[in-house]
Design a protein around this motif. Structure first.
Motif, short mmCIF file in Angstrom:
data_model
loop_
_atom_site.label_atom_id
_atom_site.label_comp_id
_atom_site.label_asym_id
_atom_site.label_seq_id
_atom_site.Cartn_x
_atom_site.Cartn_y
_atom_site.Cartn_z
N GLY A 1 33.76 -13.00 -96.93
CA GLY A 1 32.94 -13.13 -95.72
C GLY A 1 31.58 -12.52 -96.00
N GLY B 1 28.57 -12.45 -94.24
CA GLY B 1 27.69 -12.50 -93.07
C GLY B 1 26.90 -11.22 -92.96
N TYR B 2 26.59 -10.81 -91.73
CA TYR B 2 25.79 -9.59 -91.50
C TYR B 2 26.47 -8.39 -92.17
CZ TYR B 2 22.60 -11.93 -88.35
OH TYR B 2 21.63 -12.76 -87.83
N VAL B 3 27.78 -8.26 -92.02
CA VAL B 3 28.46 -7.11 -92.60
C VAL B 3 28.71 -7.31 -94.10
CG1 VAL B 3 30.66 -5.84 -92.62
CG2 VAL B 3 29.51 -6.33 -90.46
N ASP C 1 32.26 -16.55 -99.70
CA ASP C 1 32.17 -17.14 -98.36
C ASP C 1 32.67 -18.58 -98.43
OD1 ASP C 1 30.46 -16.02 -95.72
OD2 ASP C 1 30.98 -18.16 -95.68
N ASN C 2 33.38 -19.01 -97.39
CA ASN C 2 33.88 -20.39 -97.40
C ASN C 2 32.86 -21.39 -96.86
OD1 ASN C 2 34.05 -19.82 -94.71
ND2 ASN C 2 36.17 -20.50 -94.44
N LYS D 1 26.04 -21.82 -97.46
CA LYS D 1 25.55 -20.43 -97.49
C LYS D 1 25.60 -19.88 -98.92
CE LYS D 1 26.33 -17.42 -93.94
NZ LYS D 1 26.99 -16.42 -93.09
N THR E 1 35.82 -11.77 -86.13
CA THR E 1 36.97 -11.53 -85.24
C THR E 1 36.49 -11.82 -83.82
OG1 THR E 1 36.33 -9.18 -85.29
CG2 THR E 1 38.20 -9.83 -86.66
N SER F 1 36.44 -5.83 -91.13
CA SER F 1 36.20 -6.47 -89.83
C SER F 1 36.72 -5.56 -88.72
CB SER F 1 36.95 -7.80 -89.74
OG SER F 1 36.44 -8.72 -90.67
N THR F 2 36.18 -5.74 -87.51
CA THR F 2 36.65 -4.96 -86.37
C THR F 2 37.91 -5.61 -85.81
OG1 THR F 2 34.39 -4.33 -85.88
CG2 THR F 2 35.99 -4.08 -84.09
N GLU G 1 33.51 -0.83 -90.10
CA GLU G 1 32.07 -0.75 -90.40
C GLU G 1 31.31 -0.38 -89.13
OE1 GLU G 1 30.30 -0.75 -93.23
OE2 GLU G 1 28.84 -0.16 -91.72
N GLU H 1 22.92 -3.88 -86.70
CA GLU H 1 22.01 -4.94 -87.15
C GLU H 1 20.59 -4.46 -86.93
OE1 GLU H 1 22.92 -8.84 -85.61
OE2 GLU H 1 25.02 -8.59 -86.11
N LYS I 1 32.26 -8.07 -77.07
CA LYS I 1 33.58 -8.50 -77.55
C LYS I 1 34.49 -7.29 -77.84
CE LYS I 1 33.34 -9.15 -82.55
NZ LYS I 1 34.24 -8.18 -83.13
N ARG J 1 23.32 -14.08 -81.06
CA ARG J 1 24.67 -14.22 -80.51
C ARG J 1 24.84 -13.32 -79.28
NH1 ARG J 1 28.21 -13.27 -85.90
NH2 ARG J 1 26.61 -11.70 -86.22
#
Ligand code: NAD
Length: 429
Positions: free
Chosen positions: A7, A9-11, A30-31, A35, A86, A120-121, A151, A155, A263, A327
């Protein structure tokens, strides 16, 4: 150490870059093939101060690589970090399908002992489920350990937060993976808390919910200040200098947003409910946050009366300053509500305009912040970008049909704005 991060992304990308920066060998997976292609070609898919230079440096030195193959990441690393989304489900609980998918992919690719770290959270007890899943799907039947390492980066400040964390939380079920985790984090010179997996997972939700609570608290104070003729910034200063309270996160505004606080708050309420505790305090935090936007929209409509055919300039689209992330951005939410009521919008954001286009296809995007107000009936600040404080107020006023200013982030001084002839409305002052 040899690390992979599933993954990017941002993290995942920031974590990968910072791990590479301190000398680890990192493969970011990353899938999203597009990207990965962009990253392999030297592009950066997100805006984060300092990130691009760090990524380029570590790619050039061979410490950082990108791939779309989880198997390649798993087979070439001792420790595998999971940093996939998540997202929330409609009932507020967490969609764990990304985590489960990755757990199966890791299991299928494992041929020797691995440490699988969840970054991930996730809800408490997810580590147990990840361990069960890996055990079930690992054809090679090799040994592994699952670790929780939530984490806490923000951001917009992610590189700084990763390089100088307040603390590193490591949740383990046995001593074996703890040593490797300490070794990974030793260069960061931060306090390391080693605990059990459930506590580590809970620390993350408890921390984010507390920060959200702090914002809702000062927003509630702002509402009392408004009714009582006091100034919330003076009050925030007065209470924030108390070390037990602290000044940070005491900025009144139009409420919190972004991909984490709303979230994580819903998730924590749901998690608490599932273990038999109704977290009414956090439900109130949510209610105050929703109410804060409502109050701001009412302020605009009370002043402008009819929004249909009104032209409004909006400064800020990102969910907070220093990021291009839109987001669950309160600024986007605000724009959508103004559009719904018939207003037309001219908008500007220093970094988030490209990402906002999909969410706000009918507004006019203005490259120069000083040109946003042209022809407008009112100007609104929706995100707390520092540079908005340098807005050319004289030019903005000249181009407007009326000098009306709604400051949703308290960036300007009410007395000065009034002296300059603005009808100026902010939060809690
Ligand atoms: P993101 O959406 O920016 O990145 C996630 C990445 O994972 C995407 O690039 C996606 O393509 C990739 N991905 C999804 N499924 C995959 C799979 N099966 N295999 C490989 N890659 C896959 O998300 P993010 O903001 O980095 O958040 C990730 C996690 O970290 C979430 O749990 C979030 O709550 C948590 N977190 C986020 C922040 C933040 O500020 N963004 C801070 C702390 C914690």
């Amino acid at each position: 150490m040899k690390l992979s991060i599933i993954g990017t992304g941002y993290v995942g990308l920031v974590t990968g870059a910072c791990f590479a920066e301190v000398g680890h060998q990192v493969i970011c997976v990353d899938n999203d093939a597009a990207k990965v292609k962009l990253l392999q070609a030297g592009g950066i898919p997100i805006y984060e101060p300092g990130l691009e230079a760090m990524v380029k440096k570590n790619v050039a030195s061979g410490h950082l690589k990108f791939t779309a193959s989880t198997a390649e990441g798993v087979q070439n690393s001792e420790v595998i970090f999971i940093a996939v989304p998540t997202p929330p489900q409609p009932d507020g609980s967490v969609d764990l399908s990304y985590i489960e998918r990755v757990a199966r992919d890791i299991a299928a690719a494992m041929t020797s002992y691995k440490i699988v770290v969840d970054k991930s959270t996730v809800p408490v007890k997810t580590g147990e489920k990840v361990a069960e899943t890996i055990k079930r799907y690992c054809a090679a039947k090799v040994e592994f350990d699952v670790v929780s390492n939530p984490e806490f980066l923000r951001e917009g400040f992610a590189v700084g937060d990763l390089m100088n964390p307040d603390r590193v939380v490591i949740g383990v079920a046995s001593p074996r993976p703890a040593a490797a985790m300490r070794e990974i984090y030793t260069p960061f010179k931060a306090p390391i808390i080693v605990t059990d997996i459930n506590s580590a997972e809970l620390i993350k939700h408890a921390a984010n919910s507390f920060l959200a609570l702090k914002i809702s608290y000062i927003n509630a104070i702002a509402n009392v200040c408004e009714a009582a003729g006091a100034n919330v910034q003076e009050v925030a200063q007065g209470i924030g200098l108390d070390e037990r309270i602290g000044r940070r996160f005491l900025n009144a505004g139009i409420g919190f947003g972004g991909s984490c606080f709303p979230k994580d708050l819903s998730a924590f309420i749901k998690i608490s409910e599932q273990v038999g505790y109704e977290f009414k305090l956090l439900k109130e935090v949510q209610r105050i946050n929703a109410d804060q936007m409502e109050r701001f929209v009412n302020k605009i409509t009370d002043t402008l009366w009819v929004l249909k055919d009104k032209k409004i300039g909006v400064l800020g689209l990102a969910f907070k300053q220093n990021t291009d992330d839109v987001r669950s951005s309160p600024a986007i939410d605000l724009c959508q509500r103004l559009l719904q009521d018939g207003a037309t919008l001219r908008v500007h954001d220093p970094k988030a305009m490209a990402k906002a286009r999909a969410l706000l296809p009918t507004v006019t995007y203005v490259e120069d912040m000083n040109a946003v107000a042209e022809g407008c009936d009112a100007l609104v600040v929706a995100t707390e970008w520092e540079e908005f404080k340098q807005l050319d107020l004289a030019r903005a006023r000249k181009g407007m049909t009326a000098p009306i200013f709604f400051d949703g982030r308290n960036l300007f001084d009410p007395a000065e704005m009034e002296k300059l002839g603005w009808i100026y409305k902010s939060i809690g002052r």
